[in-house]
Scaffold this motif. Structure first.
Motif, PDB file in Angstrom:
ATOM      1  N   SER A 137       0.833  -1.212   0.000  1.00 17.14           N
ATOM      2  CA  SER A 137       0.000   0.000   0.000  1.00 17.14           C
ATOM      3  C   SER A 137       0.862   1.256   0.000  1.00 17.14           C
ATOM      4  CB  SER A 137      -0.928  -0.002   1.217  1.00 17.14           C
ATOM      5  OG  SER A 137      -1.783  -1.123   1.204  1.00 17.14           O
ATOM      6  N   VAL A 138       1.922   1.247   0.812  1.00 19.78           N
ATOM      7  CA  VAL A 138       2.837   2.394   0.826  1.00 19.78           C
ATOM      8  C   VAL A 138       3.586   2.504  -0.500  1.00 19.78           C
ATOM      9  CG1 VAL A 138       4.776   3.460   2.035  1.00 19.78           C
ATOM     10  CG2 VAL A 138       3.067   2.168   3.329  1.00 19.78           C
ATOM     11  N   ILE A 139       3.939   1.364  -1.074  1.00 18.18           N
ATOM     12  CA  ILE A 139       4.634   1.361  -2.360  1.00 18.18           C
ATOM     13  C   ILE A 139       3.753   1.974  -3.448  1.00 18.18           C
ATOM     14  CG2 ILE A 139       5.439  -0.162  -4.210  1.00 18.18           C
ATOM     15  CD1 ILE A 139       6.645  -1.953  -2.090  1.00 18.18           C
ATOM     16  N   LEU A 140       2.458   1.688  -3.420  1.00 18.75           N
ATOM     17  CA  LEU A 140       1.549   2.260  -4.407  1.00 18.75           C
ATOM     18  C   LEU A 140       1.508   3.782  -4.308  1.00 18.75           C
ATOM     19  CD1 LEU A 140      -1.481  -0.213  -4.419  1.00 18.75           C
ATOM     20  CD2 LEU A 140       0.346   0.020  -6.106  1.00 18.75           C
ATOM     21  N   ILE A 193       7.028  -3.324 -13.460  1.00 13.02           N
ATOM     22  CA  ILE A 193       7.365  -4.745 -13.359  1.00 13.02           C
ATOM     23  C   ILE A 193       7.254  -5.219 -11.912  1.00 13.02           C
ATOM     24  CG2 ILE A 193       9.177  -6.459 -13.715  1.00 13.02           C
ATOM     25  CD1 ILE A 193      10.233  -4.731 -15.986  1.00 13.02           C
ATOM     26  N   GLY A 194       7.721  -4.395 -10.964  1.00 12.93           N
ATOM     27  CA  GLY A 194       7.607  -4.756  -9.551  1.00 12.93           C
ATOM     28  C   GLY A 194       6.159  -4.916  -9.119  1.00 12.93           C
ATOM     29  N   THR A 195       5.289  -4.021  -9.593  1.00 10.16           N
ATOM     30  CA  THR A 195       3.874  -4.105  -9.240  1.00 10.16           C
ATOM     31  C   THR A 195       3.236  -5.379  -9.802  1.00 10.16           C
ATOM     32  OG1 THR A 195       3.722  -1.686  -9.206  1.00 10.16           O
ATOM     33  CG2 THR A 195       1.658  -2.917  -9.372  1.00 10.16           C
ATOM     34  N   PHE A 253      13.111  -4.672  -7.937  1.00  8.87           N
ATOM     35  CA  PHE A 253      12.625  -3.752  -8.965  1.00  8.87           C
ATOM     36  C   PHE A 253      12.232  -2.413  -8.351  1.00  8.87           C
ATOM     37  CE2 PHE A 253      11.597  -7.634 -11.634  1.00  8.87           C
ATOM     38  CZ  PHE A 253      12.575  -7.360 -12.582  1.00  8.87           C
ATOM     39  N   TYR A 254      11.568  -2.444  -7.197  1.00  8.76           N
ATOM     40  CA  TYR A 254      11.179  -1.195  -6.536  1.00  8.76           C
ATOM     41  C   TYR A 254      12.406  -0.426  -6.059  1.00  8.76           C
ATOM     42  CZ  TYR A 254       6.255  -2.502  -6.538  1.00  8.76           C
ATOM     43  OH  TYR A 254       4.976  -2.828  -6.909  1.00  8.76           O
ATOM     44  N   THR A 255      13.395  -1.140  -5.555  1.00 11.77           N
ATOM     45  CA  THR A 255      14.631  -0.473  -5.121  1.00 11.77           C
ATOM     46  C   THR A 255      15.336   0.178  -6.307  1.00 11.77           C
ATOM     47  OG1 THR A 255      14.871  -2.125  -3.361  1.00 11.77           O
ATOM     48  CG2 THR A 255      16.803  -0.775  -3.888  1.00 11.77           C
ATOM     49  N   PHE A 256      15.406  -0.533  -7.436  1.00 11.23           N
ATOM     50  CA  PHE A 256      16.017   0.026  -8.639  1.00 11.23           C
ATOM     51  C   PHE A 256      15.229   1.241  -9.130  1.00 11.23           C
ATOM     52  CE2 PHE A 256      17.735  -4.431  -9.738  1.00 11.23           C
ATOM     53  CZ  PHE A 256      18.822  -4.220  -8.900  1.00 11.23           C
ATOM     54  N   ALA A 257      13.899   1.188  -9.030  1.00 15.31           N
ATOM     55  CA  ALA A 257      13.072   2.323  -9.444  1.00 15.31           C
ATOM     56  C   ALA A 257      13.373   3.555  -8.607  1.00 15.31           C
ATOM     57  CB  ALA A 257      11.593   1.956  -9.332  1.00 15.31           C
ATOM     58  N   GLY A 258      13.527   3.359  -7.286  1.00 14.43           N
ATOM     59  CA  GLY A 258      13.875   4.481  -6.426  1.00 14.43           C
ATOM     60  C   GLY A 258      15.238   5.058  -6.752  1.00 14.43           C
ATOM     61  N   LEU A 259      16.217   4.198  -7.013  1.00 15.00           N
ATOM     62  CA  LEU A 259      17.555   4.680  -7.346  1.00 15.00           C
ATOM     63  C   LEU A 259      17.555   5.432  -8.674  1.00 15.00           C
ATOM     64  CD1 LEU A 259      19.736   1.599  -6.292  1.00 15.00           C
ATOM     65  CD2 LEU A 259      19.509   3.780  -5.099  1.00 15.00           C
ATOM     66  N   CYS A 260      16.796   4.944  -9.650  1.00 14.12           N
ATOM     67  CA  CYS A 260      16.754   5.616 -10.957  1.00 14.12           C
ATOM     68  C   CYS A 260      16.130   7.003 -10.851  1.00 14.12           C
ATOM     69  CB  CYS A 260      15.974   4.761 -11.956  1.00 14.12           C
ATOM     70  SG  CYS A 260      16.870   3.332 -12.573  1.00 14.12           S
ATOM     71  N   ALA A 284       9.110  13.599  -6.945  1.00 12.78           N
ATOM     72  CA  ALA A 284      10.168  12.662  -7.328  1.00 12.78           C
ATOM     73  C   ALA A 284      11.021  12.273  -6.120  1.00 12.78           C
ATOM     74  CB  ALA A 284      11.036  13.286  -8.416  1.00 12.78           C
ATOM     75  N   CYS A 285      11.360  13.242  -5.287  1.00 12.60           N
ATOM     76  CA  CYS A 285      12.164  12.941  -4.094  1.00 12.60           C
ATOM     77  C   CYS A 285      11.392  12.064  -3.120  1.00 12.60           C
ATOM     78  CB  CYS A 285      12.592  14.238  -3.407  1.00 12.60           C
ATOM     79  SG  CYS A 285      13.708  15.274  -4.384  1.00 12.60           S
ATOM     80  N   ALA A 286      10.098  12.360  -2.925  1.00 10.33           N
ATOM     81  CA  ALA A 286       9.290  11.561  -2.011  1.00 10.33           C
ATOM     82  C   ALA A 286       9.122  10.133  -2.530  1.00 10.33           C
ATOM     83  CB  ALA A 286       7.922  12.212  -1.810  1.00 10.33           C
ATOM     84  N   SER A 287       8.971   9.982  -3.848  1.00  7.06           N
ATOM     85  CA  SER A 287       8.828   8.637  -4.409  1.00  7.06           C
ATOM     86  C   SER A 287      10.104   7.822  -4.219  1.00  7.06           C
ATOM     87  CB  SER A 287       8.471   8.716  -5.890  1.00  7.06           C
ATOM     88  OG  SER A 287       9.539   9.249  -6.654  1.00  7.06           O
ATOM     89  N   PHE A 288      11.261   8.485  -4.308  1.00  8.71           N
ATOM     90  CA  PHE A 288      12.518   7.779  -4.051  1.00  8.71           C
ATOM     91  C   PHE A 288      12.550   7.219  -2.633  1.00  8.71           C
ATOM     92  CE2 PHE A 288      16.532   8.603  -1.730  1.00  8.71           C
ATOM     93  CZ  PHE A 288      17.220   7.471  -2.137  1.00  8.71           C
ATOM     94  N   VAL A 289      12.183   8.034  -1.670  1.00  9.66           N
ATOM     95  CA  VAL A 289      12.219   7.602  -0.271  1.00  9.66           C
ATOM     96  C   VAL A 289      11.284   6.409  -0.053  1.00  9.66           C
ATOM     97  CG1 VAL A 289      11.725   8.289   2.105  1.00  9.66           C
ATOM     98  CG2 VAL A 289      12.865   9.894   0.555  1.00  9.66           C
ATOM     99  N   LEU A 290      10.057   6.503  -0.563  1.00  5.62           N
ATOM    100  CA  LEU A 290       9.084   5.430  -0.341  1.00  5.62           C
ATOM    101  C   LEU A 290       9.467   4.154  -1.080  1.00  5.62           C
ATOM    102  CD1 LEU A 290       5.711   7.412  -0.540  1.00  5.62           C
ATOM    103  CD2 LEU A 290       6.947   6.669   1.494  1.00  5.62           C
ATOM    104  N   LEU A 291       9.880   4.276  -2.341  1.00  2.00           N
ATOM    105  CA  LEU A 291      10.205   3.080  -3.121  1.00  2.00           C
ATOM    106  C   LEU A 291      11.455   2.393  -2.601  1.00  2.00           C
ATOM    107  CD1 LEU A 291       9.436   4.326  -6.743  1.00  2.00           C
ATOM    108  CD2 LEU A 291       8.090   2.761  -5.354  1.00  2.00           C
ATOM    109  N   PHE A 292      12.455   3.170  -2.248  1.00  2.00           N
ATOM    110  CA  PHE A 292      13.713   2.579  -1.790  1.00  2.00           C
ATOM    111  C   PHE A 292      13.536   1.883  -0.441  1.00  2.00           C
ATOM    112  CE2 PHE A 292      17.921   2.686   0.212  1.00  2.00           C
ATOM    113  CZ  PHE A 292      18.689   2.103  -0.789  1.00  2.00           C
ATOM    114  N   ILE A 293      12.924   2.585   0.514  1.00  2.00           N
ATOM    115  CA  ILE A 293      12.754   2.012   1.858  1.00  2.00           C
ATOM    116  C   ILE A 293      11.794   0.827   1.827  1.00  2.00           C
ATOM    117  CG2 ILE A 293      11.885   2.466   4.180  1.00  2.00           C
ATOM    118  CD1 ILE A 293      12.955   5.286   3.948  1.00  2.00           C
ATOM    119  N   CYS A 294      10.668   0.985   1.129  1.00  2.00           N
ATOM    120  CA  CYS A 294       9.690  -0.108   1.092  1.00  2.00           C
ATOM    121  C   CYS A 294      10.197  -1.274   0.256  1.00  2.00           C
ATOM    122  CB  CYS A 294       8.365   0.400   0.536  1.00  2.00           C
ATOM    123  SG  CYS A 294       7.506   1.535   1.648  1.00  2.00           S
TER     124      CYS A 294
END
Length: 238
Positions: free
Chosen positions: A26-29, A136-138, A159-166, A201-211
Motif C-alpha cells: 500500500s505504501v509502495i503504491l 514490473i515490480g507491481t 525492482f522497486y529499489t532500482f526504481a527508487g535509485l533511478c 520525485a524525491c518523495a517517491s525515491f524515499v518510499l520506493l527505496f525504503i519499502c
C-alpha cells in the motif's frame, strides 16, 4: 510434546506475513503514484529572469522532463527580497511546448545548448527506466497474491529499489541541469526554485527505496529463533 506447542507459533508467523506484504505494498503504491505524477508533470523547476522595470511584462518558465511552459507576467512591484520575475502563480499568458529534441517540429531556446539537451535527455531516459522497474515490480507483487507465489516478492523488491535509485539519479541530473543554466552567461535566468513535481520525485525515491528493502526483508525466510526449531522442521529419516 514439543512439536505441537511449536506448530501454532510457526503458523502465526506465516499468517502475519501476507498482512505485512499488503501494508508495505500500500505504501509502495503511494510511491508509484508520486513517481508517475513527477514524470508526467512540468513543475520540476521554475526559472525567472531579472526584472529591469516595473509596469511591464516579464517571462517566467517552468519545465519538467518533456515540456517547457512559459508565462508572461505583468509586474507592478516587488518585495525587497525579490529580484526575478514572478511568482509563477500570478496570472498571465501561458504557453507550453515539448522540447525540440523530443519533437523536431518545435523549438525551445532554453534547451538549445548541447549540454542542456544531454542533461534533459538523460533525466528523461532514466525516469523511464524508473517507471518500467516500478511497473514490473507491481506486476510481480500482484502475481504473488495468487496461488502462494511468494518467491515473486524478492524480484519485486529489487525492482522497486532500482526504481527508487533511478528516479533519484534523474533528480540529480535535473538539479545539475538547472544549476548550469543559472551559471551560464548564455541564458537570462537568474532566479530558480524547485517545485512540487521535484518534491514528488524525491518523495517517491524515499518510499520506493525504503519499502523495496522492507519487502525484501519480509520475503526472506525466517531464521530459527531456537535451536530445536530446525530439528522440528527437518524431515524424518526412513
Amino acid at each position: 510434546r514439543g512439536a505441537p506447542s511449536g506448530a501454532p507459533v510457526q503458523s502465526g508467523m506465516d499468517e502475519s506475513k501476507p498482512l505485512k506484504v499488503r501494508l508495505t505494498f500500500s505504501v509502495i503504491l503511494v510511491g508509484v503514484s508520486l513517481l508517475f505524477a513527477a514524470v508526467v508533470t512540468d513543475h520540476w523547476a521554475v526559472l525567472s529572469p531579472k526584472v529591469e522595470e516595473y509596469n511591464a511584462t516579464c517571462e517566467a518558465a517552468h519545465f519538467g522532463l518533456w515540456r517547457l511552459c512559459t508565462k508572461r507576467i505583468f509586474m507592478r512591484e516587488q518585495g525587497p527580497k525579490e529580484k526575478g520575475c514572478g511568482p509563477i502563480s500570478l496570472p498571465g499568458e501561458h504557453n507550453c511546448s515539448y522540447f525540440k529534441h523530443f519533437t523536431p517540429g518545435q523549438s525551445s531556446e532554453i534547451f538549445e545548448v548541447t549540454t542542456q539537451k544531454e542533461y534533459s535527455i538523460s533525466a528523461a531516459a532514466i525516469a523511464i527506466f524508473s517507471v518500467g522497474f516500478a511497473i514490473i515490480g507491481t506486476i510481480c507483487v500482484l502475481l504473488s497474491f495468487r496461488k502462494k507465489r511468494d518467491y515473486l516478492l524478492k524480484p519485486a523488491s529489487m525492482f522497486y529499489t532500482f526504481a527508487g535509485l533511478c528516479i533519484i539519479i534523474s533528480v540529480e541530473v535535473m538539479r545539475q541541469s538547472v544549476k548550469r543554466m543559472i551559471d551560464s552567461k548564455e541564458t537570462v535566468w537568474i532566479e530558480y526554485s524547485y517545485s512540487w513535481s521535484f518534491a514528488c520525485a524525491c518523495a517517491s525515491f524515499v518510499l520506493l527505496f525504503i519499502c523495496g528493502i522492507t519487502l525484501l526483508l519480509i520475503a526472506l525466510p525466517r531464521f530459527p529463533q531456537n535451536p530445536w526449531e530446525t530439528c522440528m522442521d527437518a524431515e524424518p529419516e526412513h
